[in-house]
Write a protein that holds these residues in place. Sequence first.
Motif, PDB file in Angstrom:
ATOM      1  N   UNK A  84      10.917   4.834   1.359  1.00  0.00           N
ATOM      2  CA  UNK A  84      10.178   5.666   0.413  1.00  0.00           C
ATOM      3  C   UNK A  84       8.695   5.365   0.402  1.00  0.00           C
ATOM      4  N   UNK A  85       8.236   4.495   1.333  1.00  0.00           N
ATOM      5  CA  UNK A  85       6.851   4.069   1.267  1.00  0.00           C
ATOM      6  C   UNK A  85       5.912   4.911   2.143  1.00  0.00           C
ATOM      7  N   UNK A  86       6.493   5.771   3.005  1.00  0.00           N
ATOM      8  CA  UNK A  86       5.642   6.522   3.932  1.00  0.00           C
ATOM      9  C   UNK A  86       4.589   7.368   3.221  1.00  0.00           C
ATOM     10  N   UNK A  87       4.996   8.203   2.236  1.00  0.00           N
ATOM     11  CA  UNK A  87       3.962   9.008   1.572  1.00  0.00           C
ATOM     12  C   UNK A  87       2.998   8.173   0.740  1.00  0.00           C
ATOM     13  N   UNK A  88       3.458   7.022   0.248  1.00  0.00           N
ATOM     14  CA  UNK A  88       2.610   6.225  -0.643  1.00  0.00           C
ATOM     15  C   UNK A  88       1.514   5.477   0.104  1.00  0.00           C
ATOM     16  N   UNK A  89       1.785   5.109   1.348  1.00  0.00           N
ATOM     17  CA  UNK A  89       0.859   4.202   2.022  1.00  0.00           C
ATOM     18  C   UNK A  89      -0.488   4.841   2.325  1.00  0.00           C
ATOM     19  N   UNK A  90      -0.461   6.157   2.579  1.00  0.00           N
ATOM     20  CA  UNK A  90      -1.721   6.880   2.676  1.00  0.00           C
ATOM     21  C   UNK A  90      -2.512   6.655   3.944  1.00  0.00           C
ATOM     22  N   UNK A  91      -3.818   6.960   3.873  1.00  0.00           N
ATOM     23  CA  UNK A  91      -4.640   7.008   5.085  1.00  0.00           C
ATOM     24  C   UNK A  91      -4.911   5.642   5.710  1.00  0.00           C
ATOM     25  N   UNK A  92      -4.474   4.560   5.051  1.00  0.00           N
ATOM     26  CA  UNK A  92      -4.699   3.246   5.641  1.00  0.00           C
ATOM     27  C   UNK A  92      -3.779   3.013   6.846  1.00  0.00           C
ATOM     28  N   UNK A 105       4.176   4.528  13.986  1.00  0.00           N
ATOM     29  CA  UNK A 105       3.020   3.950  13.296  1.00  0.00           C
ATOM     30  C   UNK A 105       2.776   2.534  13.807  1.00  0.00           C
ATOM     31  N   UNK A 106       1.584   2.057  13.554  1.00  0.00           N
ATOM     32  CA  UNK A 106       1.249   0.668  13.900  1.00  0.00           C
ATOM     33  C   UNK A 106       1.393  -0.147  12.621  1.00  0.00           C
ATOM     34  N   UNK A 107       2.232  -1.164  12.667  1.00  0.00           N
ATOM     35  CA  UNK A 107       2.623  -1.876  11.454  1.00  0.00           C
ATOM     36  C   UNK A 107       1.471  -2.491  10.672  1.00  0.00           C
ATOM     37  N   UNK A 108       1.303  -2.080   9.401  1.00  0.00           N
ATOM     38  CA  UNK A 108       0.305  -2.713   8.537  1.00  0.00           C
ATOM     39  C   UNK A 108       0.897  -3.922   7.799  1.00  0.00           C
ATOM     40  N   UNK A 109       2.230  -4.022   7.776  1.00  0.00           N
ATOM     41  CA  UNK A 109       2.999  -5.074   7.124  1.00  0.00           C
ATOM     42  C   UNK A 109       4.449  -4.778   7.495  1.00  0.00           C
ATOM     43  N   UNK A 110       5.369  -5.750   7.309  1.00  0.00           N
ATOM     44  CA  UNK A 110       6.681  -5.551   7.941  1.00  0.00           C
ATOM     45  C   UNK A 110       7.901  -5.677   7.021  1.00  0.00           C
ATOM     46  N   UNK A 111       7.751  -5.329   5.756  1.00  0.00           N
ATOM     47  CA  UNK A 111       8.925  -5.401   4.870  1.00  0.00           C
ATOM     48  C   UNK A 111      10.071  -4.541   5.396  1.00  0.00           C
ATOM     49  N   UNK A 112       9.747  -3.314   5.795  1.00  0.00           N
ATOM     50  CA  UNK A 112      10.792  -2.394   6.264  1.00  0.00           C
ATOM     51  C   UNK A 112      11.491  -2.943   7.497  1.00  0.00           C
ATOM     52  N   UNK A 197      -1.692 -12.398  -9.774  1.00  0.00           N
ATOM     53  CA  UNK A 197      -2.185 -11.229  -9.047  1.00  0.00           C
ATOM     54  C   UNK A 197      -1.306 -10.013  -9.244  1.00  0.00           C
ATOM     55  N   UNK A 198      -1.847  -8.886  -8.826  1.00  0.00           N
ATOM     56  CA  UNK A 198      -1.129  -7.620  -8.849  1.00  0.00           C
ATOM     57  C   UNK A 198      -0.280  -7.538  -7.577  1.00  0.00           C
ATOM     58  N   UNK A 199       0.858  -6.883  -7.653  1.00  0.00           N
ATOM     59  CA  UNK A 199       1.674  -6.803  -6.446  1.00  0.00           C
ATOM     60  C   UNK A 199       1.499  -5.482  -5.709  1.00  0.00           C
ATOM     61  N   UNK A 200       0.605  -4.625  -6.181  1.00  0.00           N
ATOM     62  CA  UNK A 200       0.221  -3.418  -5.442  1.00  0.00           C
ATOM     63  C   UNK A 200       1.386  -2.505  -5.115  1.00  0.00           C
ATOM     64  N   UNK A 201       1.317  -1.891  -3.917  1.00  0.00           N
ATOM     65  CA  UNK A 201       2.297  -0.864  -3.557  1.00  0.00           C
ATOM     66  C   UNK A 201       3.650  -1.445  -3.170  1.00  0.00           C
ATOM     67  N   UNK A 202       3.753  -2.778  -3.085  1.00  0.00           N
ATOM     68  CA  UNK A 202       5.001  -3.344  -2.578  1.00  0.00           C
ATOM     69  C   UNK A 202       6.007  -3.682  -3.669  1.00  0.00           C
ATOM     70  N   UNK A 203       5.637  -3.511  -4.906  1.00  0.00           N
ATOM     71  CA  UNK A 203       6.570  -3.846  -5.982  1.00  0.00           C
ATOM     72  C   UNK A 203       6.757  -5.343  -6.069  1.00  0.00           C
ATOM     73  N   UNK A 204       7.546  -5.815  -7.020  1.00  0.00           N
ATOM     74  CA  UNK A 204       7.853  -7.236  -7.063  1.00  0.00           C
ATOM     75  C   UNK A 204       7.170  -7.982  -8.182  1.00  0.00           C
ATOM     76  N   UNK A 205       7.607  -9.251  -8.349  1.00  0.00           N
ATOM     77  CA  UNK A 205       7.132 -10.064  -9.469  1.00  0.00           C
ATOM     78  C   UNK A 205       6.528 -11.379  -8.994  1.00  0.00           C
ATOM     79  N   UNK A 206       5.995 -12.141  -9.965  1.00  0.00           N
ATOM     80  CA  UNK A 206       5.421 -13.460  -9.679  1.00  0.00           C
ATOM     81  C   UNK A 206       4.369 -13.396  -8.585  1.00  0.00           C
TER      82      UNK A 206
END
Length: 565
Positions: A84-92, A105-112, A197-206
Amino acid sequence: MRQSIFFMPTLKETPADAVAKSHQVMLRGGYIRQVTAGVYSYLPLGYKVLRKTEKIIEEEMANAGVVEMIMPHMLPASMWEESGRLPKYGPEMFRLKDRHGRDMLLGPTHEETFTEVVAKSLKSYKQMPLHLYQIQTKFRDENRPRFGLLRGREFVMLDGYSFAASREQLDKQFDDEKAAYLKIFKRTGVEVRPVIADSGTMGGKNSTEFQAPAAVGEDTIATNASGTYAANLEMAVSVDTFKQEPEELKAMEKVATPGCDSIDKLAEFLQVPATRIVKSILYIVDEKKKVLVLIRADKEINEVKLTHLLDCDSLRVAETSDLEELTGAGKGGVGPVNADWADEIVADETVKGLYNVVVGAGESDAQFINANLDRDFKADRFADLRVANEGEPDPIDHEPLQFTTSIEVGHIFKLGTYYTETMGAKFLDQNGKTQPVIMGSYGIGVTRLLSAVVEQHATENGVAWPKEIAPFGIHIIQMKMKDEIQSKLAEDLEAKFAKYDVLYDDRNERPGVKFNDADLVGAPIRITVGRDAADGIVEVKRPGDDQAQKLAVTDLENFIASELD
Ligand code: ATP
Ligand code: MG
């Protein structure tokens, strides 16, 4: 390494577009060269520092029981659709198509990718806890790539992912990773503070960031003197100390306020302090909802806090040109009274406890005076939605908050089950029940870290590298190449101290040229072999020393060991 065969294209002048100290040093010293905006080649000197840093990471991660592997750079977009992150990630995101028209795509991070490849293969609680990482190039089409390696579009990241069958396992993995990072930062010689800190678009705590104080930093951290509170300003709790004396409620009245298009002008025009004005700002949330946000006018809205409160993917302040159509009032007139057009009204806590305030009158260039919360207007929800101010009491020990600009060099957080639930990565627990795998996500910007080290260790003419990541431990400079005694001694020293990684300047260059370059190499020990070589004497200098000191060759071994071992 003989400098005559080394590739280290130094520059005499500082390139005009390099503003950050680290960027200047790395360009002038021939550590890196830009290929295109935010994309760099690591020349031999830069690559040596990078490799040494990676080696420290490898050692500390192994010590912490985290296992290394590597994922591809190029990924199918389908994985990101699944999460569900494709539309959220945007022009970056760098996107491309293969010859069959499939989206890649070229990986900006690798959770998926880790969820797909690793989490989905975990079938039983017996296979966990599992803790992995990679050191890999990432791609992000940053809006403003700048400051050299600090914000690149292609950069090296350590990214770690943990997989747990219980919250307790996750907590331990998080603590292990955090402890390993603190050791890595210590060994690379960078001063770092863990902050909330804020966890931004990746969700999560701590969510915890590791922040390296530096003038060029793009972040601000709020800390107290005793070290019990440290937060990214984005997340810093604001404790408001302002109190208005209670007053009798007066009748609300509309007044014209022509041309008052700022709080300063309005306060001046009405002869009231900003603390008696409530600002009304219209936000467009997730491109569909109209949310009116109220805040006392001496404070600013913190959009990260607002995003958390509204639990939304995006928000933006409505365009001035749209205000009339959306609210009936142009700029300088939007307000909360009878604001039926708003989908929701949320207010910062500073709006409470005020008497007879000024608010927009719902028409252009007009305000209500003596408006009162609950009697004349309402808010659906209240929260701390403001940017904390320097000097406010911290929320723990009530000491004044201090602000420092800093560089985010790392970020860790407890991801939870967002990806494993959306992507269907389940395992059987001890009771035979199906559960989603619990993940953590961790990262250090390795190339950004190098810049942070240089920012903190820059000298007048170069850099003083911390010993564990210095490109060379010892830099031998021979003054006169034609002098055979000097050559013999320099070569002997090169061989004797080889284990410290020696750069030997054997070039037919003037001493001035050699010394300037040596400042840019920044080795922890510089040994100059000159006229006194015949008497078995050399000069040694550390980057921080004002002057070189003469030392008998027989004393060198002890000196070097005490500095570098
Ligand atoms: P920032 O707020 O600086 O954009 P981020 O929140 O996007 O960072 P993460 O997604 O948490 O960063 O990435 C992990 C780490 O990778 C960061 O802590 C940072 O050190 C590094 N990093 C992120 N973006 C870049 C970049 N464009 N260039 C170099 N390093 C980066
Ligand atoms: Mg970013």
